[in-house]
Design a protein around this motif. Structure first.
Motif, PDB file in Angstrom:
ATOM      1  N   ALA B 275       0.830  -1.204   0.000  1.00 38.54           N
ATOM      2  CA  ALA B 275       0.000   0.000   0.000  1.00 38.54           C
ATOM      3  C   ALA B 275       0.867   1.258   0.000  1.00 38.54           C
ATOM      4  O   ALA B 275       0.545   2.242  -0.658  1.00 38.54           O
ATOM      5  CB  ALA B 275      -0.916   0.002   1.213  1.00 38.54           C
ATOM      6  N   ASN B 276       1.970   1.225   0.725  1.00 39.07           N
ATOM      7  CA  ASN B 276       2.803   2.417   0.843  1.00 39.07           C
ATOM      8  C   ASN B 276       3.558   2.738  -0.434  1.00 39.07           C
ATOM      9  O   ASN B 276       3.728   3.894  -0.785  1.00 39.07           O
ATOM     10  CB  ASN B 276       3.825   2.228   1.974  1.00 39.07           C
ATOM     11  CG  ASN B 276       3.223   2.539   3.321  1.00 39.07           C
ATOM     12  OD1 ASN B 276       2.265   3.290   3.416  1.00 39.07           O
ATOM     13  ND2 ASN B 276       3.774   1.955   4.358  1.00 39.07           N
ATOM     14  N   GLU B 277       4.065   1.724  -1.109  1.00 44.50           N
ATOM     15  CA  GLU B 277       5.025   1.997  -2.175  1.00 44.50           C
ATOM     16  C   GLU B 277       4.459   1.844  -3.578  1.00 44.50           C
ATOM     17  O   GLU B 277       5.067   2.309  -4.535  1.00 44.50           O
ATOM     18  CB  GLU B 277       6.270   1.100  -1.997  1.00 44.50           C
ATOM     19  CG  GLU B 277       6.951   1.377  -0.673  1.00 44.50           C
ATOM     20  CD  GLU B 277       8.350   0.786  -0.564  1.00 44.50           C
ATOM     21  OE1 GLU B 277       8.813   0.148  -1.520  1.00 44.50           O
ATOM     22  OE2 GLU B 277       8.962   0.972   0.506  1.00 44.50           O
ATOM     23  N   PHE B 278       3.305   1.208  -3.719  1.00 48.55           N
ATOM     24  CA  PHE B 278       2.848   0.884  -5.071  1.00 48.55           C
ATOM     25  C   PHE B 278       2.558   2.121  -5.914  1.00 48.55           C
ATOM     26  O   PHE B 278       2.937   2.185  -7.072  1.00 48.55           O
ATOM     27  CB  PHE B 278       1.622  -0.022  -5.018  1.00 48.55           C
ATOM     28  CG  PHE B 278       1.321  -0.683  -6.326  1.00 48.55           C
ATOM     29  CD1 PHE B 278       2.053  -1.788  -6.731  1.00 48.55           C
ATOM     30  CD2 PHE B 278       0.355  -0.198  -7.167  1.00 48.55           C
ATOM     31  CE1 PHE B 278       1.818  -2.388  -7.949  1.00 48.55           C
ATOM     32  CE2 PHE B 278       0.108  -0.789  -8.393  1.00 48.55           C
ATOM     33  CZ  PHE B 278       0.840  -1.899  -8.778  1.00 48.55           C
ATOM     34  N   THR B 279       1.887   3.117  -5.335  1.00 45.69           N
ATOM     35  CA  THR B 279       1.460   4.256  -6.154  1.00 45.69           C
ATOM     36  C   THR B 279       2.638   5.005  -6.741  1.00 45.69           C
ATOM     37  O   THR B 279       2.542   5.534  -7.842  1.00 45.69           O
ATOM     38  CB  THR B 279       0.644   5.262  -5.335  1.00 45.69           C
ATOM     39  OG1 THR B 279       1.374   5.572  -4.153  1.00 45.69           O
ATOM     40  CG2 THR B 279      -0.713   4.722  -4.977  1.00 45.69           C
ATOM     41  N   GLU B 280       3.742   5.107  -6.001  1.00 44.63           N
ATOM     42  CA  GLU B 280       4.855   5.923  -6.476  1.00 44.63           C
ATOM     43  C   GLU B 280       5.935   5.100  -7.157  1.00 44.63           C
ATOM     44  O   GLU B 280       6.954   5.637  -7.567  1.00 44.63           O
ATOM     45  CB  GLU B 280       5.461   6.704  -5.311  1.00 44.63           C
ATOM     46  CG  GLU B 280       4.560   7.801  -4.773  1.00 44.63           C
ATOM     47  CD  GLU B 280       4.417   8.988  -5.728  1.00 44.63           C
ATOM     48  OE1 GLU B 280       5.311   9.217  -6.532  1.00 44.63           O
ATOM     49  OE2 GLU B 280       3.374   9.657  -5.659  1.00 44.63           O
ATOM     50  N   ALA B 281       5.741   3.791  -7.215  1.00 40.70           N
ATOM     51  CA  ALA B 281       6.792   2.956  -7.782  1.00 40.70           C
ATOM     52  C   ALA B 281       6.861   3.148  -9.296  1.00 40.70           C
ATOM     53  O   ALA B 281       5.846   3.082  -9.981  1.00 40.70           O
ATOM     54  CB  ALA B 281       6.530   1.497  -7.456  1.00 40.70           C
ATOM     55  N   THR B 282       8.078   3.406  -9.795  1.00 41.66           N
ATOM     56  CA  THR B 282       8.282   3.395 -11.239  1.00 41.66           C
ATOM     57  C   THR B 282       9.257   2.256 -11.511  1.00 41.66           C
ATOM     58  O   THR B 282       9.697   1.593 -10.590  1.00 41.66           O
ATOM     59  CB  THR B 282       8.895   4.719 -11.720  1.00 41.66           C
ATOM     60  OG1 THR B 282      10.022   4.995 -10.907  1.00 41.66           O
ATOM     61  CG2 THR B 282       7.907   5.847 -11.603  1.00 41.66           C
ATOM     62  N   TYR B 286      10.733  -2.829  -9.862  1.00 49.30           N
ATOM     63  CA  TYR B 286      10.184  -2.367  -8.587  1.00 49.30           C
ATOM     64  C   TYR B 286       8.698  -2.713  -8.486  1.00 49.30           C
ATOM     65  O   TYR B 286       8.246  -3.366  -7.526  1.00 49.30           O
ATOM     66  CB  TYR B 286      10.416  -0.853  -8.501  1.00 49.30           C
ATOM     67  CG  TYR B 286      10.121  -0.198  -7.173  1.00 49.30           C
ATOM     68  CD1 TYR B 286       9.875  -0.939  -6.022  1.00 49.30           C
ATOM     69  CD2 TYR B 286      10.106   1.194  -7.072  1.00 49.30           C
ATOM     70  CE1 TYR B 286       9.624  -0.308  -4.815  1.00 49.30           C
ATOM     71  CE2 TYR B 286       9.859   1.833  -5.871  1.00 49.30           C
ATOM     72  CZ  TYR B 286       9.612   1.077  -4.738  1.00 49.30           C
ATOM     73  OH  TYR B 286       9.358   1.709  -3.559  1.00 49.30           O
TER      74      TYR B 286
END
Lengths: 335, 322
Positions: B275-282, B286
């Motif tokens: 939940a924390n990292e998925f939205t900003e992951a490029t 990753y």
């Protein structure tokens, strides 16, 4: 009721046919308030242009621009070279507003604003400076009685443009950081606890004596948090506000690359606040639909002049005039 | 039903049969769709995690590094944190929930029981972010200032278990997450267990009482064992919630991807990091590593639920033969 709904539907359909233009965008959450304001005001002036923006995060914005599912994207960090090359027909970066990141802390017995050298912030986040009375912290804060307490480091747990700006600054402040950690929206932190969002970080800092964290300037201003000054490229200790943030962009305007993909952390200039950054709109270079292309170009022109006047009320630092001029020239590249 | 009319004609029974077939078809589709969704989920997770599976293989499970900059990903700290926080919540929540259920089903007057059950079921409907806020503002400070110091000084010095209670404690910790999760899962355990206990035939209690047992003996030695499969079912439902809980955990666990034995240390969980990292992951590696974490969570849940099934099978068989 039903008739009314039908009329509305027919009217909408008619509007769609009479040349209404719909632009879809997605990306960064940080500039969402100002973007919403801009798109709303712009729609009032141009009723036939509807701009929808989804604040899904910078990563999602970049992914969707690459996939071509949106008309434009938005990001708090510039796209990497390999990402740019994946966009068919190319992509342009347009800086829109500026943001900055400030250190917040909770040190028992300290109420004033602390001065942080670049080496101090890097040392703390690398886990090398572990006590508040370390000489690297004490030296620029004469007269402040710092306790011998352990420093508890707090960072963002969620991937975030705020983290990107902060660690980008740390990369420039410390070679060790550059080689051991690097820069991205989330990193492998050497030490510290993770808080979710600005509110998570500030909540942890508020609750935990001896802690230090970082939040967006806007968040600190809105919540009346006190924060520290940071030493800039010229050796001055600068307090972040909208003017010092804009000054950082002005300080880098001379050597601005043509595609605006530039980091403005640790910018030269006496009053430049060193942990600042642009946030960008990502516009495809080639837009085949002429109506959409004209709409986007017109919006960019409006955003760079009239749009900038809305920034300060919402807590964003406006672009310096030098950068605005360079961007106005770059709009012609869209074809 | 038993006194129903004798089938008057073939067409009537045929109609009945057709009705049965329709019902059969509808319910079959409903059941099959569940299987289909689960299968699709696995296929999609599997398909979208090809890169890290190729790069890390099985070492994804044992890797302790989570480094987006250098694209090195390992799931071990997250799996560990998920298991520890869930186990902790069960250790705290099960005795509490089962105790409450026994009281409500067997001992409390009906009026009090109904009123309390209503309140408990309300608790089950509270969104998890509210529990997270409760965690931040109440549980975390409580752990840091009140609970952790005495634990460190007393149990922390005991030879074999001391490693579980080593300081320093910042409040956000496995223990805080376990406590918040326990609060969240207790309503599930109470609500389901109470129903199961109430469903135990009165004959069983009467027989036990007739043999001279006390009220408690009949409850603990007859009613609870009779209801055990159902009670275990409620516990595993609760466990599933604890494993997948995201929001409340990330707000109190500290979000540090490290494996530390102390329950007072901060950690991380699978659901929280996704939940924390998925939205900003490029970057494909990753994003796909985060998706593979989802696959790992699915696997963990699958294995634990499988074990739960076996346990229920085992206990119900024994209950049947006794």
């Amino acid at each position: 009721m039903l008739v009314g709904a039908l009329c509305l539907a027919v009217a909408l359909a008619a509007a769609a046919q009479s040349g209404a233009i719909l632009l879809n965008g997605a990306g960064a959450t940080f500039p969402n308030p100002i973007y919403s304001k801009w798109f709303d005001v712009y729609k009032q002036k141009h009723p036939n242009i509807q701009i929808n923006y989804q604040s899904l995060g910078s990563g999602a914005g970049i992914r969707q621009v690459i996939a071509g599912t949106v008309d434009f994207g938005a990001s708090d960090g510039p796209m990497k070279d390999e990402q740019v090359s994946q966009v068919k027909g190319g992509v342009l970066h347009f800086p829109t507003v500026l943001g900055s990141v400030v250190p917040i802390y909770n040190v028992p017995g300290v109420t004033g604003e602390l001065n942080f050298t670049q080496a101090a912030l890097a040392g703390i986040y690398l886990g090398k400076i572990t006590k508040w009375n370390d000489s690297e912290i004490a030296k620029p804060n004469p007269g402040v009685k710092l306790p011998a307490d352990d420093i508890i480091v707090v960072h963002r747990a969620d991937g975030s443009g705020t983290t990107y700006i902060f660690v980008d600054f740390l990369c420039k402040a410390s070679k060790d950081w550059q080689t051991q950690v690097g820069r991205d929206v989330s990193v492998k932190w050497p030490v510290g606890l993770g808080g979710k969002g600005n509110e998570g970080v500030s909540g942890l800092v508020k609750q935990t004596p001896g802690s230090i964290g970082y939040v967006e300037l806007i968040y600190a201003l809105q919540n009346n948090l006190s924060y520290g000054r940071v030493q800039n490229h010229d050796g001055q200790f600068v307090k972040a506000d909208l003017n010092t943030t804009t000054a950082a962009a002005a300080g880098t305007a001379k050597g601005m690359p043509e595609d605006f993909r530039v980091s403005i952390t640790d910018a030269p200039g006496k009053s430049s606040y060193p942990i600042s950054s642009f946030t960008w709109l990502l516009i495809p270079t080639t837009i085949t639909d002429a109506a959409k292309r004209d709409a986007i170009k017109d919006f960019l022109k409006w955003m760079l002049v009239d749009g900038q006047s809305f920034t300060k009320d919402l807590g964003y630092a406006p672009l310096p005039t030098e950068v605005v001029k360079q961007e106005q020239k770059a709009i012609a590249k869209i074809h | 039903m038993s006194a129903g009319p004798v089938p008057a004609s073939r067409s009537f029974s045929k109609r009945l049969l057709e009705g049965d077939q329709v019902a059969h078809a509808i319910t079959f589709v409903a059941a099959a769709s569940i299987l289909l969704i689960a299968t699709l989920l696995v296929i999609i997770l599997w398909d979208n995690s090809a890169l890290p599976r190729a790069k890390f293989g099985l070492s994804f499970f044992t890797g302790r590094d989570w480094d987006p900059v250098n694209e090195i990903f390992g799931a071990a700290p997250f799996v560990y944190g998920t298991l520890v926080t869930s186990a902790l919540s069960l250790v705290i929540g099960v005795p509490l929930g089962l105790g409450a259920a026994i009281f409500l089903a067997e001992l409390a007057p009906a009026k009090i029981s109904d009123a309390l059950t209503f309140v408990i079921e309300l608790l089950a409907a509270v969104p998890s972010v509210i529990y997270g806020l409760l965690g931040i503002f109440v549980v975390v400070p409580f752990v840091r200032t009140t609970l952790a110091p005495p634990l460190m000084h007393s149990l922390g010095a005991v030879p074999k278990v001391g490693f579980l209670f080593k300081g320093p404690c910042y409040g956000v910790s496995f223990l805080a997450a376990g406590l918040v999760l326990a609060i969240m899962i207790v309503p599930f355990i109470v609500s389901v267990s109470r129903e199961v206990l109430l469903a135990v035939p009165t004959d069983q209690r009467e027989a036990a009482l007739a043999l001279g047992s006390t009220r408690w003996e009949s409850t603990w030695k007859v009613v609870v064992p009779f209801a055990l499969p159902g009670v275990l079912g409620s516990v595993f439902l609760a466990m599933a919630r604890a494993l997948g809980e995201t929001m409340a955990v990330t707000m109190v666990v500290g979000n540090v991807p490290e494996i530390r034995t102390s329950l007072l240390a901060p950690g991380y969980s699978i659901a929280a990091v996704i939940a924390n990292e998925f939205t900003e992951a490029t970057g494909d590696m990753y994003v796909q590593s985060l998706i593979e974490l989802g696959l790992v969570l699915f696997l963990v849940t699958f294995i634990l639920n499988g074990l739960a099934r076996l346990l229920i099978l085992f206990t119900s068989r024994r209950g049947g033969s006794a």
